[in-house]
Design a protein around this motif. Structure first.
Motif, mmCIF file in Angstrom:
data_model
loop_
_atom_site.group_PDB
_atom_site.id
_atom_site.type_symbol
_atom_site.label_atom_id
_atom_site.label_comp_id
_atom_site.label_asym_id
_atom_site.label_seq_id
_atom_site.Cartn_x
_atom_site.Cartn_y
_atom_site.Cartn_z
ATOM 1 N N PHE A 1 0.846 -1.194 0.000
ATOM 2 C CA PHE A 1 0.000 0.000 0.000
ATOM 3 C C PHE A 1 0.878 1.240 0.000
ATOM 4 C CE2 PHE A 1 -2.807 -3.172 1.831
ATOM 5 C CZ PHE A 1 -4.046 -2.870 1.261
ATOM 6 N N THR A 2 0.367 2.296 -0.599
ATOM 7 C CA THR A 2 1.007 3.601 -0.502
ATOM 8 C C THR A 2 0.378 4.330 0.678
ATOM 9 O OG1 THR A 2 1.378 3.696 -2.896
ATOM 10 C CG2 THR A 2 1.492 5.774 -1.675
ATOM 11 N N ILE A 3 1.126 4.427 1.761
ATOM 12 C CA ILE A 3 0.609 4.996 2.998
ATOM 13 C C ILE A 3 0.910 6.491 3.045
ATOM 14 C CG2 ILE A 3 0.582 4.846 5.507
ATOM 15 C CD1 ILE A 3 -0.323 2.297 4.106
ATOM 16 N N GLY A 4 -0.117 7.294 3.249
ATOM 17 C CA GLY A 4 0.062 8.733 3.311
ATOM 18 C C GLY A 4 -0.470 9.324 4.599
ATOM 19 N N LYS A 5 -0.475 10.637 4.672
ATOM 20 C CA LYS A 5 -1.003 11.391 5.811
ATOM 21 C C LYS A 5 -0.325 11.007 7.127
ATOM 22 C CE LYS A 5 -5.401 13.228 7.516
ATOM 23 N NZ LYS A 5 -6.871 13.064 7.561
ATOM 24 N N CYS A 6 0.986 10.795 7.073
ATOM 25 C CA CYS A 6 1.745 10.486 8.284
ATOM 26 C C CYS A 6 3.234 10.697 7.997
ATOM 27 C CB CYS A 6 1.488 9.053 8.745
ATOM 28 S SG CYS A 6 2.048 7.797 7.575
ATOM 29 N N GLU A 7 4.018 10.765 9.047
ATOM 30 C CA GLU A 7 5.461 10.899 8.901
ATOM 31 C C GLU A 7 6.136 9.541 8.754
ATOM 32 O OE1 GLU A 7 7.269 13.313 11.904
ATOM 33 O OE2 GLU A 7 5.607 14.751 11.947
ATOM 34 N N ASP A 8 5.526 8.534 9.320
ATOM 35 C CA ASP A 8 6.100 7.195 9.288
ATOM 36 C C ASP A 8 4.981 6.185 9.532
ATOM 37 O OD1 ASP A 8 7.969 5.224 9.021
ATOM 38 O OD2 ASP A 8 9.069 5.685 10.858
ATOM 39 N N PHE A 9 5.246 4.928 9.228
ATOM 40 C CA PHE A 9 4.270 3.876 9.477
ATOM 41 C C PHE A 9 4.994 2.547 9.631
ATOM 42 C CE2 PHE A 9 5.010 3.642 4.953
ATOM 43 C CZ PHE A 9 4.999 2.279 4.678
ATOM 44 N N VAL A 10 4.335 1.598 10.261
ATOM 45 C CA VAL A 10 4.870 0.237 10.391
ATOM 46 C C VAL A 10 3.711 -0.756 10.348
ATOM 47 C CG1 VAL A 10 6.984 0.784 11.668
ATOM 48 C CG2 VAL A 10 4.833 0.449 12.917
ATOM 49 N N TRP A 11 4.030 -1.981 9.916
ATOM 50 C CA TRP A 11 3.122 -3.118 10.000
ATOM 51 C C TRP A 11 3.694 -4.035 11.078
ATOM 52 C CZ3 TRP A 11 -1.396 -3.470 7.294
ATOM 53 C CH2 TRP A 11 -1.546 -2.651 6.163
ATOM 54 N N VAL A 12 2.945 -4.265 12.144
ATOM 55 C CA VAL A 12 3.491 -4.994 13.284
ATOM 56 C C VAL A 12 2.557 -6.121 13.727
ATOM 57 C CG1 VAL A 12 4.859 -3.070 14.172
ATOM 58 C CG2 VAL A 12 2.463 -3.292 14.856
ATOM 59 N N THR A 13 3.138 -7.125 14.367
ATOM 60 C CA THR A 13 2.361 -8.207 14.952
ATOM 61 C C THR A 13 1.718 -7.722 16.250
ATOM 62 O OG1 THR A 13 4.209 -9.047 16.271
ATOM 63 C CG2 THR A 13 3.992 -9.888 14.019
ATOM 64 N N LYS A 14 0.880 -8.546 16.819
ATOM 65 C CA LYS A 14 0.228 -8.171 18.076
ATOM 66 C C LYS A 14 1.265 -7.919 19.166
ATOM 67 C CE LYS A 14 -2.902 -9.925 21.643
ATOM 68 N NZ LYS A 14 -3.814 -11.018 22.055
ATOM 69 N N ASP A 15 2.260 -8.797 19.269
ATOM 70 C CA ASP A 15 3.287 -8.629 20.297
ATOM 71 C C ASP A 15 4.068 -7.338 20.085
ATOM 72 O OD1 ASP A 15 2.537 -11.046 21.387
ATOM 73 O OD2 ASP A 15 4.039 -12.197 20.284
ATOM 74 N N GLU A 16 4.414 -7.046 18.833
ATOM 75 C CA GLU A 16 5.153 -5.818 18.539
ATOM 76 C C GLU A 16 4.301 -4.583 18.778
ATOM 77 O OE1 GLU A 16 7.888 -7.849 14.983
ATOM 78 O OE2 GLU A 16 6.051 -6.737 14.519
ATOM 79 N N LEU A 17 3.001 -4.711 18.571
ATOM 80 C CA LEU A 17 2.089 -3.582 18.767
ATOM 81 C C LEU A 17 2.164 -3.050 20.189
ATOM 82 C CD1 LEU A 17 -0.193 -1.957 17.292
ATOM 83 C CD2 LEU A 17 -1.807 -3.594 18.289
#
Length: 239
Positions: free
Chosen positions: A206-222
């Protein structure tokens, strides 16, 4: 390097219903990518099946114990059909550990293939002290939308650009919490936050916008990003 976290709020148990005063309402989206490879069977479930000698029945038993879902018998019997026809096709499984796993690139969906991944954003959002960027879910303050679900859709669309590869699960929120200012930050407004679940459909980028940064994380990492809300999130998110 992951940015340091700011303790903003503490979740409280709240009564059902919308606000009866000027308190704001925020629709947040738990946008998840489902596992793309079959997760390994939990060792405990496997041990139970082995002890009782369940065989093929045990295979079905382990699936249902681990995921609490009813799978069609045709789906579970496919593994036994190989080699019984006129030809035999050799199956070579794809590796579970990808190069992205090895580099721990949390911007990519090509990691943790047997786990669910959740999208979180780093940037300005409602309730952040002094307008400073923080980690948060895709979210939007409820205004004139016809429903909270529509508000949640607008929140996710503003981040992704469109919703063609998303699926919202149900019309009702999956969770609700009241956010109140921490003692050190009394200027942060209190508000009610409603979570809606949406899932990735037929896409691995996905092209993620409207933010400075983003991550995709697992439940534990969340939980690393939201330590003050970990207890609530742990109960709301199954896996």
């Amino acid at each position: 390097m992951r940015r340091s976290l700011t303790s903003l709020v503490r979740p409280l148990t709240a009564t059902r219903g919308f606000s009866t005063n000027s308190e704001k309402i925020v629709a947040s989206v738990l946008f998840e990518r489902l596992p793309v490879v079959i997760p390994k069977i939990d060792p405990v479930c496997g041990l139970i099946a082995h002890v009782f000698g369940l065989g093929l029945v045990g295979s079905r038993f382990r699936w249902r114990q681990q995921y609490r879902r009813r799978y069609p018998d045709e789906f579970l019997d496919k593994s036994n059909s190989r080699g019984k026809g006129d030809y035999q096709m050799e199956y070579v499984p794809a590796p579970r550990i990808t190069e992205t796993d090895k580099t721990n690139d949390r911007k990519s969906l090509q990691r943790a293939l047997d786990r669910r991944l959740y999208l979180i954003l780093y940037g300005e959002t409602f309730g952040a002290p002094g307008g400073k960027p923080i980690w948060h879910f895709p979210e939007k303050v409820y205004e004139s939308e016809e429903s909270l679900r529509k508000c949640a859709e607008c929140a996710l669309q503003s981040v992704l650009g469109d919703l063609s590869h998303t699926y919202f699960v149900g019309n009702a929120p999956m969770g609700h919490m009241v956010m109140q200012p921490a003692e050190k930050m009394p200027d942060v407004p209190s508000y009610k936050q409603f979570f809606f679940k949406s899932q990735v459909i037929a896409s691995n980028k996905f092209t993620i916008g409207k933010c400075e940064d983003f991550v995709w994380v697992t439940k534990d990492e969340l939980m690393e990003y939201f330590p003050e809300s970990a207890e609530f999130l742990n109960k709301m998110i199954i896996s």
